[in-house]
Design an enzyme around this catalytic site. Sequence first.
Site, PDB file in Angstrom:
ATOM      1  CG  ASP A  37      33.541  55.859  32.154  1.00  0.00           C
ATOM      2  OD1 ASP A  37      34.147  56.732  32.353  1.00  0.00           O
ATOM      3  OD2 ASP A  37      33.689  54.813  32.973  1.00  0.00           O
ATOM      4  CD  GLU A  62      40.249  51.828  27.977  1.00  0.00           C
ATOM      5  OE1 GLU A  62      40.185  52.912  28.681  1.00  0.00           O
ATOM      6  OE2 GLU A  62      41.358  52.051  27.333  1.00  0.00           O
ATOM      7  CG  ASP A 112      46.229  58.302  30.268  1.00  0.00           C
ATOM      8  OD1 ASP A 112      46.165  57.910  31.170  1.00  0.00           O
ATOM      9  OD2 ASP A 112      46.122  57.987  29.057  1.00  0.00           O
ATOM     10  CE  LYS A 116      58.528  63.784  30.367  1.00  0.00           C
ATOM     11  NZ  LYS A 116      58.991  62.616  29.537  1.00  0.00           N
ATOM     12  CG  ASP A 148      45.935  61.921  39.883  1.00  0.00           C
ATOM     13  OD1 ASP A 148      45.257  61.527  38.934  1.00  0.00           O
ATOM     14  OD2 ASP A 148      47.085  61.898  39.756  1.00  0.00           O
TER      15      ASP A 148
HETATM   16  C1  LIG Z   1      44.397  56.699  33.849  1.00  0.00           C
HETATM   17  S1  LIG Z   1      43.326  55.806  33.258  1.00  0.00           S
HETATM   18  C2  LIG Z   1      41.623  55.769  34.309  1.00  0.00           C
HETATM   19  C3  LIG Z   1      40.715  54.568  33.811  1.00  0.00           C
HETATM   20  C4  LIG Z   1      39.416  54.998  34.593  1.00  0.00           C
HETATM   21  N1  LIG Z   1      38.624  56.364  34.307  1.00  0.00           N
HETATM   22  C5  LIG Z   1      39.530  55.213  35.965  1.00  0.00           C
HETATM   23  O1  LIG Z   1      39.434  56.307  36.523  1.00  0.00           O
HETATM   24  O2  LIG Z   1      39.947  54.166  36.707  1.00  0.00           O
HETATM   25  C6  LIG Z   1      42.867  56.254  31.633  1.00  0.00           C
HETATM   26  C7  LIG Z   1      42.137  55.416  30.691  1.00  0.00           C
HETATM   27  O3  LIG Z   1      41.756  56.089  29.434  1.00  0.00           O
HETATM   28  C8  LIG Z   1      42.363  55.310  28.434  1.00  0.00           C
HETATM   29  N2  LIG Z   1      42.776  56.291  27.499  1.00  0.00           N
HETATM   30  C9  LIG Z   1      43.497  57.067  27.221  1.00  0.00           C
HETATM   31  N3  LIG Z   1      43.670  57.851  26.337  1.00  0.00           N
HETATM   32  C10 LIG Z   1      42.294  57.610  25.480  1.00  0.00           C
HETATM   33  C11 LIG Z   1      41.862  57.785  24.365  1.00  0.00           C
HETATM   34  N4  LIG Z   1      42.546  58.848  23.510  1.00  0.00           N
HETATM   35  N5  LIG Z   1      40.640  57.340  23.808  1.00  0.00           N
HETATM   36  C12 LIG Z   1      40.177  56.407  24.742  1.00  0.00           C
HETATM   37  N6  LIG Z   1      40.581  55.981  25.697  1.00  0.00           N
HETATM   38  C13 LIG Z   1      41.814  56.284  26.241  1.00  0.00           C
HETATM   39  C14 LIG Z   1      43.453  54.408  28.775  1.00  0.00           C
HETATM   40  O4  LIG Z   1      43.449  53.482  28.119  1.00  0.00           O
HETATM   41  C15 LIG Z   1      42.856  54.191  30.295  1.00  0.00           C
HETATM   42  O5  LIG Z   1      42.079  52.931  30.354  1.00  0.00           O
END
Ligand SMILES: C[S@@+](CC[C@H](N)C(=O)[O-])C[C@H]1O[C@@H](n2cnc3c(N)ncnc32)[C@H](O)[C@@H]1O
Length: 203
Positions: A37, A62, A112, A116, A148
């Site tokens: 995940d 994460e 994420d 942009k 989304d």
């Molecule tokens: C928008 S949240 C979504 C979390 C989860 N998958 C959910 O749907 O509830 C994105 C997650 O990815 C982590 N994240 C973002 N870029 C990352 C990276 N390059 N490597 C590891 N984790 C990352 C962020 O810290 C965050 O917890």
Amino acid sequence: MVGEQRDVEKHHFIPEDYFCELKKEALFDGDRPLELDIGCGEGRFLLEMGQHYPERDFLGLERLLGRVRKVCRRVERLGLSNVKLLRLESGYALEYLLPKAAFSRIHLLFPDPWPKKRHHARRLVQAATVPVLAGVLRPGGEFFFKTDDEPYFLHAREVIQTSTCFEEIPWEEREIFYPQTDFEEHWLGQGKAIYRARFKVTT
Ligand SMILES: C[S@@+](CC[C@H](N)C(=O)[O-])C[C@H]1O[C@@H](n2cnc3c(N)ncnc32)[C@H](O)[C@@H]1O
């Protein structure tokens, strides 16, 4: 380290060497199906999967330590031995650290979106990363993607379809157990549409 903290920390996988590809056995004993995940956040999806599929192993990747620790505490509270957390940047982990041809399924859920244009290169799904994702999957392994963000979805689907690493396969809503994530619940609560796609590795 006091006992309670040690019990929680055992779910936090810390590689002995960050510069060497891991062996699958270093993550979990045995040769059970292993799922990844990516960006597991606060772990709702990961924990529900771990509970629902005790015969499979799950690695949550994460980058935020606070989230990793929170999920580790929940893993301990739920008594799960099939869920571990790795705190690392996903691009590095996928390219250099995670074992090749080891995972049955990869989940990339609500990453994420970097909306942009000048930030698009930061999105995880890029033409260059598609073979890397395919490389850690076992033959026949699957990649699940949910977001989304429609522009990211369309871009990701296009680069994956353009590569020869994956073929898209159907994903019917109730066909498989697939719990909601924290972010999914949030976006659905706001009335947003959710886009999803499922791909099978061809290489
Ligand atoms: C928008 S949240 C979504 C979390 C989860 N998958 C959910 O749907 O509830 C994105 C997650 O990815 C982590 N994240 C973002 N870029 C990352 C990276 N390059 N490597 C590891 N984790 C990352 C962020 O810290 C965050 O917890």
